[in-house]
Every structure is written in structure tokens, then in C-alpha cells.
Scaffold this active site. Structure first.
Site, PDB file in Angstrom:
ATOM      1  N   LYS A  13      51.806  31.463  44.054  1.00 41.81           N
ATOM      2  CA  LYS A  13      52.444  30.929  43.720  1.00 41.81           C
ATOM      3  C   LYS A  13      53.769  31.128  42.549  1.00 41.81           C
ATOM      4  CE  LYS A  13      48.637  29.726  40.939  1.00 41.81           C
ATOM      5  NZ  LYS A  13      47.742  30.677  41.866  1.00 41.81           N
ATOM      6  N   ARG A  88      45.930  23.690  34.636  1.00 39.74           N
ATOM      7  CA  ARG A  88      44.832  24.024  35.379  1.00 39.74           C
ATOM      8  C   ARG A  88      43.493  24.375  35.468  1.00 39.74           C
ATOM      9  NH1 ARG A  88      47.410  29.587  35.905  1.00 39.74           N
ATOM     10  NH2 ARG A  88      45.685  31.235  36.253  1.00 39.74           N
ATOM     11  N   ARG A 127      48.181  42.852  44.781  1.00 39.16           N
ATOM     12  CA  ARG A 127      49.244  43.595  43.638  1.00 39.16           C
ATOM     13  C   ARG A 127      50.291  44.140  42.342  1.00 39.16           C
ATOM     14  NH1 ARG A 127      48.994  37.332  41.167  1.00 39.16           N
ATOM     15  NH2 ARG A 127      47.181  38.114  40.254  1.00 39.16           N
ATOM     16  N   ARG A 160      47.469  44.514  36.857  1.00 34.84           N
ATOM     17  CA  ARG A 160      47.554  43.797  36.044  1.00 34.84           C
ATOM     18  C   ARG A 160      46.068  43.838  35.832  1.00 34.84           C
ATOM     19  NH1 ARG A 160      48.979  37.292  37.098  1.00 34.84           N
ATOM     20  NH2 ARG A 160      47.296  37.029  36.050  1.00 34.84           N
ATOM     21  N   ARG A 171      37.840  34.932  38.825  1.00 37.55           N
ATOM     22  CA  ARG A 171      38.853  33.671  38.423  1.00 37.55           C
ATOM     23  C   ARG A 171      38.624  32.878  39.238  1.00 37.55           C
ATOM     24  NH1 ARG A 171      43.577  37.525  38.727  1.00 37.55           N
ATOM     25  NH2 ARG A 171      44.271  36.530  38.750  1.00 37.55           N
TER      26      ARG A 171
END
Ligand code: ADP
Ligand code: AMP
Length: 217
Positions: A13, A88, A127, A160, A171
Site C-alpha cells: 500500500k 482499518r 522491508r 521497523r 498484525r
């Protein structure tokens, strides 16, 4: 255009939001980026959000909704926006709808990025994010020219905290329980479009822009 991006964590996203928002000349509003910025600056909002983010849970709705309402009320969001990471859950979607109605606005389209769970885990584990400009990279799939340095601005890249394996698993559970119901919510509203978000970043961007083209003014 008023666009929402949905998809599991790691679907791409943020990556696609960068390109779509700049192509359509609308602001990209990422609730995750706003929270992370506030955490890094130690603001009251950041202090409220941090414990939830560290666990991989959603920040409480009243905090998140107030923050988004303020941001959407800003001048640059009056002619359109691209929301990344909000809503969300269904209560956030309901509140967004009411808020936009109060302003005589409505969402144009909700774009779902469809990727399977194995791919999402591969993406999250590699990431890297730029501390300065928030550009998103991947150590294998979209590496910067110099390791650890952002090609876009020369800033330092970091991993992160919530991309650690245990937090990622949590998550994904949160996504399935709380966020995935938005797919049928927006399908029922008649504004959902799903695209295959696998393959090279540029191909996904092409697919996204092609899907959005019919809605352009
Ligand atoms: P989200 O915002 O949905 O959590 P990101 O945009 O941060 O996801 O992307 C997660 C990771 O996957 C990043 O490291 C990014 O570079 C990488 N990525 C994004 N799109 C692709 C793609 N099409 N193919 C491979 N990796 C991708
Ligand atoms: P993201 O960058 O979108 O993956 O978001 C990172 C974290 O910020 C999430 O795991 C949540 O803790 C928090 N967050 C981001 N957006 C929202 C939202 N709309 N509602 C609640 N929490 C959010």
C-alpha cells in the site's frame, strides 16, 4: 478523487501510494506514517499510539479518527486524497463515511491490493524505510543502490520494530479479524476494486492506475 487503499500489512500500500498519489496530484495520507512520525518526535499522540504499535494492535479508534479528521480537514485534501492504512475496521469506515457526508463529499473508490500471506511475510521481513522521507524499499525485491541509504533523498534506512516475526504474525491476525471485513463492506457499497498486487512494483502501479482511470474526472 478520494481513494482508500486496503490490503494486508506488506501488500504494498505504501509503495503504491507514493506513485499513485504523485500521478494523480493528490496528497497521500498514511496513518502509519503519521503515527510513526509522532512516536519519533515524542509528541502526546505518539506516546498514546506507541504501545499499541509495538504490539501490532490497532491504536484506539477515538485517537485515530480524531487524527484523520484533522488531516482531512486541511486545505490540500479538499480536492482529493489517497488514504493508506485508514480505515482499518468497520467503525472507522462508518465514521469516515459520516464525516465525508457532513462535508458533502464521498469516497470515489476503494482499491484492494490482493496478495497471499506467504508473499506478505517475505515482503515485510525485508522491508526498509527511510528515516527522512519515508520512502519504502526492500532488501531483495526493490533494493536501493547503496545498502542502507535511500536513493530518493540520501536518508538512512531502518527496519521497523513491528516488522519482527512475532509482531508480523499478530498484525496479520489483526488484519484478518478487523480489517478484512472492509473488503465486503466496500463491495456492498459498490465502490471496491481488487487488483492483483503480485509481480514487479511498476507492473502493480500500471494495474492500479488502469483500475483508477475510469474514475478520473
Ligand atoms: P504496506 O504499506 O501495505 O504495509 P509496503 O508498501 O510497505 O506495504 O511494502 C512492504 C514491502 O514489500 C516493502 O519492503 C516494499 O519494498 C515491498 N514491495 C512492495 N511492492 C512490492 C512488489 N510488487 N514486489 C515485491 N516487493 C514489493
Ligand atoms: P502501517 O504503517 O499502516 O502498517 O501501520 C503501523 C501501525 O500503526 C499499525 O500496526 C497500528 O498500530 C497503527 N495504525 C495505523 N493505521 C491505523 C488505523 N487506521 N487504526 C488504528 N491503528 C492504526
Amino acid at each position: 478523487m478520494r481513494i482508500v487503499l486496503v490490503g494486508p500489512p506488506g501488500a504494498g500500500k505504501g509503495t503504491q501510494a507514493q506513485f499513485i498519489a504523485s500521478h494523480l496530484a493528490i496528497p497521500k495520507i498514511s496513518t502509519g506514517d503519521i503515527f510513526r512520525y509522532n512516536v519519533s518526535q515524542g509528541t502526546p499522540l505518539g506516546r498514546q499510539a506507541k504501545e499499541y504499535m509495538d504490539r501490532g494492535d490497532l491504536v484506539p479508534d477515538e485517537v485515530t479518527i480524531a487524527m484523520v479528521r484533522d488531516r482531512l480537514g486541511e486545505e490540500d485534501a479538499q480536492d482529493g486524497f489517497l488514504l493508506d492504512g485508514f480505515p482499518r475496521n468497520v467503525p472507522q469506515a462508518e465514521t469516515l463515511k459520516k464525516q465525508l457526508m457532513d462535508w458533502d463529499q464521498r469516497l470515489t473508490v476503494v482499491l484492494e491490493l490482493v496478495v497471499d500471506e506467504d508473499e506478505v511475510v517475505r515482503r515485510l521481513s525485508g522491508r526498509r524505510t527511510c528515516r527522512r522521507c519515508e520512502h519504502v524499499w526492500h532488501i531483495m525485491f526493490d533494493p536501493p543502490t547503496r545498502e542502507g541509504i535511500c536513493d530518493a533523498c540520501g536518508g538512512e534506512l531502518f527496519q521497523r520494530d513491528d516488522d519482527r516475526e512475532e509482531t508480523v504474525r499478530h498484525r496479520l491476525e489483526v488484519y484478518k479479524k478487523q480489517t478484512a471485513p472492509l473488503v465486503s463492506y466496500y463491495a456492498d457499497e459498490g465502490i471496491l476494486i481488487g487488483i492483483d498486487a503480485t509481480g514487479p512494483v511498476e507492473e502493480v502501479t500500471e494495474r492500479a492506475l488502469a483500475a483508477l482511470r475510469p474514475f478520473a474526472r
